[in-house]
Design a protein around this motif. Structure first.
Motif, PDB file in Angstrom:
ATOM      1  N   GLU A   1      20.673 -21.943 -19.899  1.00 23.17           N
ATOM      2  CA  GLU A   1      19.286 -22.791 -19.842  1.00 23.17           C
ATOM      3  C   GLU A   1      19.803 -23.849 -18.361  1.00 23.17           C
TER       4      GLU A   1
ATOM      5  N   THR B   1      22.205 -23.354 -16.427  1.00 25.34           N
ATOM      6  CA  THR B   1      22.336 -22.574 -15.055  1.00 25.34           C
ATOM      7  C   THR B   1      21.193 -22.204 -14.594  1.00 25.34           C
ATOM      8  N   ASP B   2      20.031 -21.976 -15.398  1.00 24.22           N
ATOM      9  CA  ASP B   2      18.653 -21.622 -14.938  1.00 24.22           C
ATOM     10  C   ASP B   2      18.044 -22.884 -14.356  1.00 24.22           C
TER      11      ASP B   2
ATOM     12  N   LEU C   1      19.450 -23.483 -10.690  1.00 26.69           N
ATOM     13  CA  LEU C   1      18.835 -22.141  -9.763  1.00 26.69           C
ATOM     14  C   LEU C   1      17.581 -22.717  -9.456  1.00 26.69           C
ATOM     15  N   HIS C   2      16.661 -23.109 -10.248  1.00 26.43           N
ATOM     16  CA  HIS C   2      15.292 -23.561  -9.758  1.00 26.43           C
ATOM     17  C   HIS C   2      15.191 -24.976  -9.086  1.00 26.43           C
TER      18      HIS C   2
ATOM     19  N   GLN D   1      16.318 -15.618  -8.680  1.00 32.35           N
ATOM     20  CA  GLN D   1      15.104 -16.374  -9.300  1.00 32.35           C
ATOM     21  C   GLN D   1      14.017 -15.292  -9.523  1.00 32.35           C
TER      22      GLN D   1
ATOM     23  N   GLY E   1      23.619 -20.722  -9.677  1.00 35.15           N
ATOM     24  CA  GLY E   1      22.554 -20.318 -10.409  1.00 35.15           C
ATOM     25  C   GLY E   1      22.534 -19.096 -11.115  1.00 35.15           C
TER      26      GLY E   1
ATOM     27  N   LYS F   1      23.672 -16.507 -13.863  1.00 37.92           N
ATOM     28  CA  LYS F   1      24.020 -16.391 -15.203  1.00 37.92           C
ATOM     29  C   LYS F   1      25.231 -15.776 -15.631  1.00 37.92           C
TER      30      LYS F   1
END
Lengths: 231, 471
Positions: free
Chosen positions: A78, A80-81, A84-85, A113, B369, B371
């Motif tokens: 979560e 990491t996500d 990313l965004h 993404q 980012g 995973k």
């Protein structure tokens, strides 16, 4: 509009039996479109603070809220996500993926993404043109100079359209010309696209360009100065 | 996914030397394992072909009591319903009736217990075909002396002549191989050697009243073609079986055990000799597909009169060979297992190194980012690539050798051939044709790759981003 809210942030490392307060009760806010530098001597807690803002390190206590979401509640995939965004990273040692070309490195986060190949390609080309590497898109990192690699890193950091970019000593390994070019690019992006940049740095040239300078010492904020109109 | 695959492919070539070493270790493991297993299985197939397909048959139908008490009293009449069942089974290639019983053979000078086997000379050609085993050349001491007196032989052939002294051969090709003759030397020596070693002998005619004697037995009894041997035994229901039989030919049986005791006569003559009427002791069956043996056995067992007959497969009536093959096979599997175990650690080391030296890179990828699960997938694909390349090249290199070794089995020559024969093996080393074993080597190597990945990839999964970034 507040992009980042930091409330009473602490990071304590245990070295043998001694506790070291790397970050000691820091409370800060960053508004959208800021061009801020966190400065201070070695060991002052700049990088630790930046890592906690970026969700790379867990605070011992306190909270980092990004866009209204508390990062301390996020774990593993979560988190990491979320990075990313929401967050773009520029590292001191560029840290590009060696097997990917400049364009592929820039596309990488967009691919993560889940954006379409066409979108990735268009945006990566656009970003590489902005950072002045339109001609070197297909070069792998080992064929680029340090300055060029760091510009690719900036393009990569922006590719995901993050809420803000964290740059940890981005100019530390660059010569003065490359530093100047990189700072001009980041400043331009900040001004024209309202992208928030937060640097940790020792570099006087970065401090000179920053519109807000936060000075840390022993993990505490010593000063927080906002300049009028930058330089 | 294509991006991950592309990255994985590029990643494995970042350190070309390490990649090539890893691929080479997998290549050699697969190559040697396949070739070794092919030799092993090929040898077993050859042994089975020699002993089973070419003598006993895969399946035998016997009287119910014969297996435990192989007496002529436990013989049976073949025909009627039983013959229909056998003839209607589509998996059965050939079924030949036989009479087999022990008797005492004597030539006056020597006597020995022998296995008298009554065969149908025509139908038997489809099973054991003794005709091709009729001895045509014999390197007697006198023959060797004459050859040496007539021509000057090269040193190697002289030595081989001595090694094969008293040896018998069913064909010129076999003799030439034994003496390592080929090309112009073979052309030059063939007339001389043939002249002194040619051995007259013929196969049994349908109504023949003579016998064929196995090679080693003939030497023991000192019975040559044209001599007569006396057989004395016990016939059906205890009648005395006695007779004098002219020797029509000498047959060279690949199995030393059988070669020491076999006497062939026609089925009708054996039935007459043992006073069996039209009874036989076994119906020996060969199959189109040996893999169907168990199924055919079950089918036959289900359809025959089980109060009178039984159906046995070769593993039951030749347990020694089965155990020999199984024992040897286990040895081979253990050796291959050790080979793979060594390679497993090689692959494990490679994955560990790959993970250790790219820890910082992994940290960055997760930081921006990616995973960890995706990272694990990339690494796994990299290892699959390495495993697959090693496996495919190993299998690819082994494949032509298997074709070559299967179509043209390695034939031992000289001393090695003699040694093989003395141990009871045909001096031939064929490679087994492509079968499950070939596919399995590939499967095993891929399983090993997966096993070798577990620990390092688990490390990546548990990696702390901050620690990785500081690496």
């Amino acid at each position: 509009m507040k992009v980042i809210e930091i409330e009473n942030l602490n990071k304590i490392y245990k070295e043998s039996e001694i506790e070291v307060h790397a970050v000691n009760g820091v409370t800060l806010d960053f508004e959208e479109g800021e061009f801020a530098a966190i400065v201070g001597p070695s060991g002052s807690g700049k990088t630790t603070l930046l890592n906690m803002i970026g969700g790379l390190d867990d605070p011992t206590s306190g909270e980092v809220i990004v866009g209204g979401s508390s990062m301390s509640k996020l774990k593993g995939a979560e988190l990491t996500d979320f990075r990313l965004h929401n967050i773009g990273f520029v590292f001191q040692s560029y840290n590009l993926i060696p097997v990917l070309t400049a364009k592929e490195n820039t596309e990488f986060v967009m691919r993560l993404q889940g954006l379409s190949a066409k979108v990735c390609e268009t945006r990566s080309e656009e970003l590489l043109n902005i950072v002045g590497l339109g001609e070197r898109m297909n070069a792998r990192p080992n064929k680029l100079s340090g300055g060029q690699q760091q510009r690719v890193a900036v393009a990569r950091a922006l590719a995901s359209k993050p809420k803000f970019v964290l740059a940890d000593e981005p100019t530390a390994n660059l010569d003065s010309k490359s530093t100047e070019t990189l700072l001009e690019i980041m400043e331009k992006l900040n001004r024209e696209e309202n992208i928030t940049f937060i640097f940790s740095t020792h570099d006087a040239r970065v401090v000179k360009k920053a519109r807000r300078v936060i000075t840390l010492e022993d993990g505490k904020i010593l000063s927080d100065v906002t300049k009028n109109g930058g330089e | 996914m294509d991006k991950l695959i592309k990255m994985a492919w590029r990643n494995i070539w970042r350190n070309k030397r390490r990649t090539l070493i890893t691929i080479a270790s997998i290549f050699f493991a697969v190559f040697f394992a396949v070739i070794m297993r092919a030799f092993q299985l090929g040898t077993y197939e050859h042994m089975i072909h020699q002993a089973i397909e070419s003598f006993t048959g895969y399946i035998q139908i016997q009287d119910k009591e014969f297996f435990d008490d192989p007496s002529l009293d436990n013989s049976f009449k073949y025909g009627g319903e039983l013959a229909n069942i056998v003839e209607n089974n589509k998996e059965i290639k050939v079924a030949v009736p036989r009479v087999a019983s022990f008797s005492l053979a004597s030539t006056g000078m020597q006597s020995k217990g022998v296995l008298v086997t009554g065969i149908d000379p025509l139908r038997e050609k489809e099973l054991s075909n003794p005709e091709i085993r009729i001895v045509k050349y014999r390197l007697t001491i006198e023959a060797i002396e004459k050859i040496m007196a007539e021509t000057k032989l090269p040193k190697k052939q002289l030595e081989l002549l001595k090694i094969h002294e008293k040896g018998s051969f069913s064909s010129w090709a076999g003799l030439a191989l034994g003496l390592s003759l080929s090309g112009s030397l073979e052309d030059e020596l063939k007339p001389i050697i043939t002249k002194h070693t040619k051995f007259e002998g013929q196969y049994l005619k349908v109504d023949d009243d003579g016998v064929l004697v196995s090679d080693r037995l003939s030497k023991y009894l000192m019975a040559e073609v044209g001599d007569t041997i006396t057989l004395l035994g016990l016939g059906y229901h205890g009648v005395t079986a006695a007779g004098i039989f002219p020797v029509r030919g000498i047959v060279k049986i690949p199995s030393p055990d059988l070669d020491n005791k076999l006497v062939y006569m026609t089925l009708s003559k054996s039935q007459q000799f043992f006073d069996l009427g039209n009874r036989i002791t076994s119906l020996n069956i060969n199959l189109y597909d040996p893999d169907e043996m168990m199924e055919v056995q079950s089918e036959l067992l289900a359809s025959i009169n089980s109060d009178k007959y039984t159906v046995k497969n070769w593993e039951e009536f030749n347990p020694t060979m089965k155990q020999q093959i199984e024992g040897d096979s286990v040895g081979g599997v253990i050796f291959i297992g050790i080979l793979y175990f060594i390679v497993l650690f090689g692959i494990f080391g490679t994955v560990l190194m790959m993970v250790a030296e790219r820890k910082r890179e992994f940290g960055v990828m997760v930081a921006i980012g990616m995973k960890k699960a995706k990272l694990v997938v990339i690494l796994f694909i990299e290892m699959i690539f390495l495993g697959f390349i090693g496996m495919a090249t190993g299998l690819g290199a082994a494949a032509p050798l298997i074709v070559l070794g299967n179509k043209n089995p390695i034939r031992m020559t000289g001393e090695m051939a003699k040694m093989y024969e003395d141990m009871g093996f045909d001096p031939v080393m064929p490679l087994a044709w492509f079968d499950n074993y070939f596919v399995w080597q590939g499967v095993i190597i891929m399983i090993m790759v997966i096993l070798a990945c577990i620990f390092p990839l688990e490390g990546v999964r548990k990696m702390k981003v901050m620690n990785a970034l500081k690496a």
